[in-house]
Design an enzyme around this catalytic site. Structure first.
Site, PDB file in Angstrom:
ATOM      1  N   SER A  22      21.898   7.378  51.849  1.00  0.00           N
ATOM      2  CA  SER A  22      21.527   6.018  52.262  1.00  0.00           C
ATOM      3  C   SER A  22      21.062   5.938  53.715  1.00  0.00           C
ATOM      4  O   SER A  22      21.622   6.584  54.601  1.00  0.00           O
ATOM      5  CB  SER A  22      22.733   5.096  52.077  1.00  0.00           C
ATOM      6  OG  SER A  22      22.444   3.834  52.624  1.00  0.00           O
ATOM      7  N   LEU A  23      20.061   5.091  53.948  1.00  0.00           N
ATOM      8  CA  LEU A  23      19.580   4.855  55.311  1.00  0.00           C
ATOM      9  C   LEU A  23      20.405   3.772  56.009  1.00  0.00           C
ATOM     10  O   LEU A  23      20.267   3.565  57.213  1.00  0.00           O
ATOM     11  CB  LEU A  23      18.119   4.371  55.266  1.00  0.00           C
ATOM     12  CG  LEU A  23      17.026   5.393  54.962  1.00  0.00           C
ATOM     13  CD1 LEU A  23      15.671   4.707  54.890  1.00  0.00           C
ATOM     14  CD2 LEU A  23      17.001   6.475  56.040  1.00  0.00           C
ATOM     15  N   SER A  69      27.001  -0.941  46.904  1.00  0.00           N
ATOM     16  CA  SER A  69      25.867  -0.536  46.073  1.00  0.00           C
ATOM     17  C   SER A  69      26.395   0.022  44.753  1.00  0.00           C
ATOM     18  O   SER A  69      27.587  -0.093  44.458  1.00  0.00           O
ATOM     19  CB  SER A  69      24.970   0.443  46.842  1.00  0.00           C
ATOM     20  OG  SER A  69      23.733   0.553  46.173  1.00  0.00           O
ATOM     21  N   LYS A  73      28.206  -3.107  42.305  1.00  0.00           N
ATOM     22  CA  LYS A  73      27.628  -4.422  42.631  1.00  0.00           C
ATOM     23  C   LYS A  73      28.164  -5.557  41.743  1.00  0.00           C
ATOM     24  O   LYS A  73      28.283  -6.688  42.201  1.00  0.00           O
ATOM     25  CB  LYS A  73      26.108  -4.374  42.530  1.00  0.00           C
ATOM     26  CG  LYS A  73      25.451  -3.690  43.720  1.00  0.00           C
ATOM     27  CD  LYS A  73      23.947  -3.744  43.580  1.00  0.00           C
ATOM     28  CE  LYS A  73      23.290  -3.391  44.886  1.00  0.00           C
ATOM     29  NZ  LYS A  73      21.829  -3.472  44.816  1.00  0.00           N
ATOM     30  N   GLY A 135      11.574  -4.421  34.800  1.00  0.00           N
ATOM     31  CA  GLY A 135      12.901  -4.101  35.327  1.00  0.00           C
ATOM     32  C   GLY A 135      13.750  -5.343  35.485  1.00  0.00           C
ATOM     33  O   GLY A 135      13.324  -6.330  36.089  1.00  0.00           O
ATOM     34  N   GLY A 137      17.402  -4.849  35.947  1.00  0.00           N
ATOM     35  CA  GLY A 137      18.726  -4.363  36.292  1.00  0.00           C
ATOM     36  C   GLY A 137      19.182  -5.068  37.559  1.00  0.00           C
ATOM     37  O   GLY A 137      18.818  -6.228  37.803  1.00  0.00           O
ATOM     38  N   VAL A 236       9.691  -1.440  44.151  1.00  0.00           N
ATOM     39  CA  VAL A 236      10.925  -1.457  44.948  1.00  0.00           C
ATOM     40  C   VAL A 236      11.335  -0.077  45.453  1.00  0.00           C
ATOM     41  O   VAL A 236      12.178   0.040  46.330  1.00  0.00           O
ATOM     42  CB  VAL A 236      12.112  -2.074  44.173  1.00  0.00           C
ATOM     43  CG1 VAL A 236      11.849  -3.513  43.816  1.00  0.00           C
ATOM     44  CG2 VAL A 236      12.453  -1.267  42.939  1.00  0.00           C
TER      45      VAL A 236
END
Ligand code: NAD
Length: 290
Positions: A22-23, A69, A73, A135, A137, A236
């Site tokens: 992750s950033l 995340s 979630k 999408g 989700g 995305v």
């Protein structure tokens, strides 16, 4: 770092698995340092099995907030005290605040607003537009609901007939029941309807993750006729920066192609504001990370 962290430093966490790629930790820590805010942000590998203990830990340690995340979630919702209206509607949380460390945990979702701000920064407005999406989700639901709340005229969602289809049906119902936007859901195997829908839309959003490893050689659009000079294409995914879809759309003359980096930045910026009350220095972070 050692100069910065002392006995007063407040902690913000990120709980997910896998998470080491992750950033977000770099993004938030650089922003804290730039603004001279006495916070530190750390990632913790937490799945559904550890989630209850992790949330108790947030309360017990007075951690001031957390990003959340996959796979947590939705699973985190029963452990929280309150949800923002958007999080309630989306049924997912990516940011938790713990105001003053007092243990009252509020869940927010910033993926949808982050995506809308990323589009706005590129001069793209969803208001009054027909939008086709694939999408439904976690990311797709947040984007669909926020686009509807922001005044999109029609949202036409296409999804494969997998375990997410039921969620897509629920999302369409929520949008139709709670907003002025008209939402529909069609099986993505109906390619005639899919192409027809894009031909009537000004924006196409791919929220599936197709185009990212291990599907980096795939794109849901392969017919050049689908791409028009007045079509905006938003994916995305941000690794790679240009997915097969975005490359195809750019090469066939789409009006604009936008990757997921802006969405990632602005969902983080909104979470940062929730954690600290301050605006993230987004231009600085952009220069540093993008
Ligand atoms: P998810 O598993 O919850 O949902 C995936 C969706 O894509 C589902 O609707 C599923 O039916 C559909 N799908 C899966 N495989 C497909 C295929 N082969 N063809 C067509 N449709 C398919 O995943 P998610 O959490 O919503 O994440 C989706 C993508 O969004 C990931 O790539 C993730 O990295 C990205 N994402 C980006 C940001 C950002 O800030 N840019 C934020 C969140 C998620």
């Amino acid at each position: 770092m050692t100069e910065r962290i002392d006995g007063h430093t407040l902690l913000i966490s990120l709980i997910a698995t896998p998470i080491r790629h992750s950033l977000s930790p770099t993004m938030h820590n650089e922003a804290f340092a730039k603004l001279g805010l006495d916070y530190a942000y750390m990632a913790f590998e937490v799945g559904n099995d550890e989630l209850s203990d992790a949330v108790q830990g947030i309360r017990a340690l007075g951690i001031r907030g957390s990003n959340v995340s996959m796979p947590n979630k939705q699973a985190i919702i029963p452990y929280l005290d309150e949800l923002s209206p958007a999080a309630k509607l989306v049924g997912a949380v990516n940011t938790v605040t713990n105001k003053d460390g007092k243990g009252h945990l509020v869940g927010h979702v910033t993926d949808g607003t982050g995506a809308m701000r990323a589009l706005k920064e590129e001069g793209v407005e969803v208001k009054d537009q027909i939008v086709t999406m694939t999408g439904a989700g976690g990311a797709g639901t947040a984007i669909a609901i926020q686009a509807a709340l922001d005044g999109a005229k029609e949202l036409r969602i296409f999804n494969i007939n997998d375990q997410h289809y039921k969620n897509a049906e629920a999302t369409v119902k929520k949008i139709n029941d709670n907003t002025e936007c008209t939402a529909t859901l069609t099986d993505l195997s109906n390619q005639v309807a899919f192409k027809q829908s894009i031909s009537e839309s000004s924006i196409y959003i791919d929220a599936t993750g197709v185009g990212m490893k291990p599907l980096q050689e795939e794109s849901l659009i392969n017919d050049p006729e689908v791409i028009r000079p007045d079509l905006v294409v938003f994916d995305v995914v941000y690794i790679p920066k240009e997915t097969k879809l975005l490359k195809f759309a750019r090469e066939h003359g789409a009006k604009k192609t936008i990757n997921g980096l802006g969405m990632m930045l602005y969902q983080g910026a909104e979470a940062f504001k929730q954690f600290t009350g301050e605006d993230m220095p987004v231009d600085y972070i952009k220069e540093l990370l993008f």
